[in-house]
Design an enzyme around this catalytic site. Structure first.
Site, PDB file in Angstrom:
ATOM      1  N   ASP A 106      36.664  39.267  21.785  1.00 33.77           N
ATOM      2  CA  ASP A 106      37.201  40.043  22.899  1.00 33.77           C
ATOM      3  C   ASP A 106      38.593  40.589  22.574  1.00 33.77           C
ATOM      4  O   ASP A 106      39.073  40.484  21.443  1.00 33.77           O
ATOM      5  CB  ASP A 106      37.228  39.147  24.141  1.00 33.77           C
ATOM      6  CG  ASP A 106      37.250  39.911  25.457  1.00 33.77           C
ATOM      7  OD1 ASP A 106      37.107  41.151  25.425  1.00 33.77           O
ATOM      8  OD2 ASP A 106      37.416  39.269  26.503  1.00 33.77           O
ATOM      9  N   HIS A 107      39.249  41.142  23.576  1.00 32.75           N
ATOM     10  CA  HIS A 107      40.543  41.818  23.460  1.00 32.75           C
ATOM     11  C   HIS A 107      41.454  41.266  22.364  1.00 32.75           C
ATOM     12  O   HIS A 107      41.834  40.099  22.387  1.00 32.75           O
ATOM     13  CB  HIS A 107      41.311  41.714  24.788  1.00 32.75           C
ATOM     14  CG  HIS A 107      40.665  42.432  25.920  1.00 32.75           C
ATOM     15  ND1 HIS A 107      40.980  43.713  26.284  1.00 32.75           N
ATOM     16  CD2 HIS A 107      39.703  42.021  26.784  1.00 32.75           C
ATOM     17  CE1 HIS A 107      40.249  44.077  27.315  1.00 32.75           C
ATOM     18  NE2 HIS A 107      39.463  43.067  27.640  1.00 32.75           N
ATOM     19  N   GLU A 179      44.994  39.259  31.628  1.00 32.25           N
ATOM     20  CA  GLU A 179      43.886  38.674  30.890  1.00 32.25           C
ATOM     21  C   GLU A 179      44.397  38.076  29.597  1.00 32.25           C
ATOM     22  O   GLU A 179      44.974  38.766  28.758  1.00 32.25           O
ATOM     23  CB  GLU A 179      42.815  39.747  30.579  1.00 32.25           C
ATOM     24  CG  GLU A 179      41.650  39.275  29.713  1.00 32.25           C
ATOM     25  CD  GLU A 179      40.593  38.500  30.493  1.00 32.25           C
ATOM     26  OE1 GLU A 179      39.601  38.083  29.892  1.00 32.25           O
ATOM     27  OE2 GLU A 179      40.779  38.307  31.703  1.00 32.25           O
ATOM     28  N   HIS A 223      41.545  43.525  35.517  1.00 32.89           N
ATOM     29  CA  HIS A 223      41.102  42.166  35.228  1.00 32.89           C
ATOM     30  C   HIS A 223      41.423  41.253  36.405  1.00 32.89           C
ATOM     31  O   HIS A 223      42.399  41.455  37.113  1.00 32.89           O
ATOM     32  CB  HIS A 223      41.811  41.614  33.986  1.00 32.89           C
ATOM     33  CG  HIS A 223      41.329  42.205  32.705  1.00 32.89           C
ATOM     34  ND1 HIS A 223      42.179  42.709  31.749  1.00 32.89           N
ATOM     35  CD2 HIS A 223      40.085  42.381  32.217  1.00 32.89           C
ATOM     36  CE1 HIS A 223      41.482  43.152  30.721  1.00 32.89           C
ATOM     37  NE2 HIS A 223      40.212  42.964  30.980  1.00 32.89           N
ATOM     38  N   HIS A 262      35.327  47.222  31.404  1.00 31.99           N
ATOM     39  CA  HIS A 262      36.101  45.988  31.539  1.00 31.99           C
ATOM     40  C   HIS A 262      36.530  45.823  32.996  1.00 31.99           C
ATOM     41  O   HIS A 262      36.491  46.770  33.779  1.00 31.99           O
ATOM     42  CB  HIS A 262      37.348  46.034  30.665  1.00 31.99           C
ATOM     43  CG  HIS A 262      37.057  46.019  29.204  1.00 31.99           C
ATOM     44  ND1 HIS A 262      38.009  46.274  28.249  1.00 31.99           N
ATOM     45  CD2 HIS A 262      35.910  45.784  28.523  1.00 31.99           C
ATOM     46  CE1 HIS A 262      37.475  46.188  27.049  1.00 31.99           C
ATOM     47  NE2 HIS A 262      36.197  45.903  27.187  1.00 31.99           N
ATOM     48  N   ASN A 284      32.078  43.418  30.514  1.00 28.66           N
ATOM     49  CA  ASN A 284      32.661  42.094  30.372  1.00 28.66           C
ATOM     50  C   ASN A 284      32.564  41.299  31.670  1.00 28.66           C
ATOM     51  O   ASN A 284      32.805  41.839  32.746  1.00 28.66           O
ATOM     52  CB  ASN A 284      34.131  42.201  29.965  1.00 28.66           C
ATOM     53  CG  ASN A 284      34.310  42.655  28.531  1.00 28.66           C
ATOM     54  OD1 ASN A 284      33.344  42.975  27.834  1.00 28.66           O
ATOM     55  ND2 ASN A 284      35.550  42.687  28.077  1.00 28.66           N
TER      56      ASN A 284
END
Length: 393
Positions: A106-107, A179, A223, A262, A284
């Site tokens: 992920d990120h 996040e 997020h 996202h 996500n």
């Protein structure tokens, strides 16, 4: 009913990832990507996919990978090692669930690039041994950097990934909220919406290298957890991005770009439908499954509170044991069941439920150790000769 995609079960890579994501885009569904921080949560995701006849993505965040490695491990490579450990677990177990799994990271912000480098090193080592990379895909999130730098770094890494056919996900435009240690709660609202020109500039830079990439274009995403309607999403902007790219490319495809969503918590079903219809192939999911995992445990503890206050003694008697209640295999399983139910919700919303009939193997048919090195005839001969020479000394 959608004709199932022709890809194998277990962790898929390379052309199989392209085939699956193109199948999703062409047939109007997206695949949920669930953040996992333990073998328990990864197993819950795979069980949910099997129960819902769905492909799935499992992803490791930097913080989640640190947790998987162990919070006490302070080594600078702990996050990379934790990600590798999760990927190896998923590779070992996914075939038993009979569904295709995309193993993703992920990120990764600029400050976290050493983590990314560590995973790529693992990919290269795994590729040399087995002919495929350890991970199916990785994400670079350099959206906090100027677009020119963001794209340039993505190009640099994509060139490293392309020979192994690792899918690249990149982000342009910023997802709000917080996040994994990256806080965009006070960001300029205008930056939460990516323009068609920005999206196409990414396509122009990456497409000469390979076609296995996707773009997380911001359309007001945030997020965290919010009630539906409390986040101002504009998924119709994704339709505009595709139309712009179609015109620029003179493409017959109405959705020439693979898009990613996202910050889906708080999105309405209509907003998700619009995004998927516009070519979003991945969404996500983390905040909602975190709650679901905890809630499964919470409900069990609440219902059995009097049996969980000591090893001995409960309403049935002062000498009665409580092991059947406090054994971690009991309450962790309840947490998994809560997460499984919530994963099913995402699969239904994203329309990937019943797109891949589960293919569970016959009991005992899979090798216990399913990692088979690729043959290297020339290298093997040379190693044999070296061994003979060494033996004659």
């Amino acid at each position: 009913m959608v004709t199932p995609c022709d890809v194998p079960v277990g962790v898929i890579t390379g052309d199989d990832v392209v085939t699956l994501l193109k199948h999703a885009k062409d047939n109007g569904y997206a695949i949920p990507a669930f953040n996992c921080t333990s073998s328990s949560s990864a197993n819950a995701v795979m069980e949910a996919a099997a129960k819902n006849n769905s492909p799935v993505m499992i992803q490791a965040s930097n913080g989640g990978a640190q947790f998987y490695a162990g919070k006490s491990i302070k080594d600078k490579n702990a996050c990379a090692a934790g990600s590798v450990a999760l990927a190896l677990h998923v590779r070992a177990m996914a075939p038993y669930y009979g569904i295709p799994v995309i193993m993703h990271s992920d990120h990764c912000a600029k400050k976290l690039l050493p983590w990314f480098d560590g995973m790529l090193e693992a990919d290269e080592t795994y590729f040399a041994q087995y002919g495929v990379p350890l991970f199916s895909s990785h994400m670079l999130d350099l959206s906090e950097e100027p677009d020119e730098e963001n794209i340039a770094i993505c190009v640099e890494y994509f060139k490293k990934m392309a020979p192994m056919k690792i899918w690249l996900e990149m982000e342009i435009g910023i997802t709000g909220g917080e996040e994994d240690g990256v806080n965009n709660e006070d960001i300029d609202p205008e930056k939460l919406y990516t323009s068609p020109e920005q999206v196409f500039s990414v396509y122009e830079a990456l497409s000469p290298i390979g076609d296995f990439f996707s773009i997380a274009a911001a359309f007001g995403n945030v997020h965290g957890v919010y009630k539906p309607g409390n986040v101002s999403l504009s998924p119709e902007k994704l339709v505009t991005h595709q139309a712009y790219a179609k015109e620029k490319l003179s493409s017959a495809d109405d959705k020439p770009i693979f898009l990613v969503m996202h910050g889906g918590s708080g999105s309405t079903d209509a907003e998700i439908d619009t995004a998927v219809g516009a070519g979003v192939v991945k969404m996500n999911v983390d905040t909602d499954t975190q709650w679901a995992y905890w809630n499964g445990c919470r409900e069990f503890v609440s219902e059995n509170w009097d049996y969980m206050q000591g090893q001995i003694g409960n309403p049935k008697g002062a000498d009665k044991p409580n092991k059947k209640f406090y054994d971690p295999r009991v309450w962790v399983r309840k947490a998994e069941e809560g997460m499984i139910e919530r994963c099913a919700v995402s699969m239904t919303k994203l329309k990937c439920k019943d797109t891949f009939p589960v293919k569970k193997p016959e009991s005992g048919s899979l090798p216990i150790y399913g990692f088979k090195p690729v043959a290297h005839p020339v290298r093997d001969i040379l190693d044999g000769v070296k061994g003979m020479i060494a033996g004659n000394k």
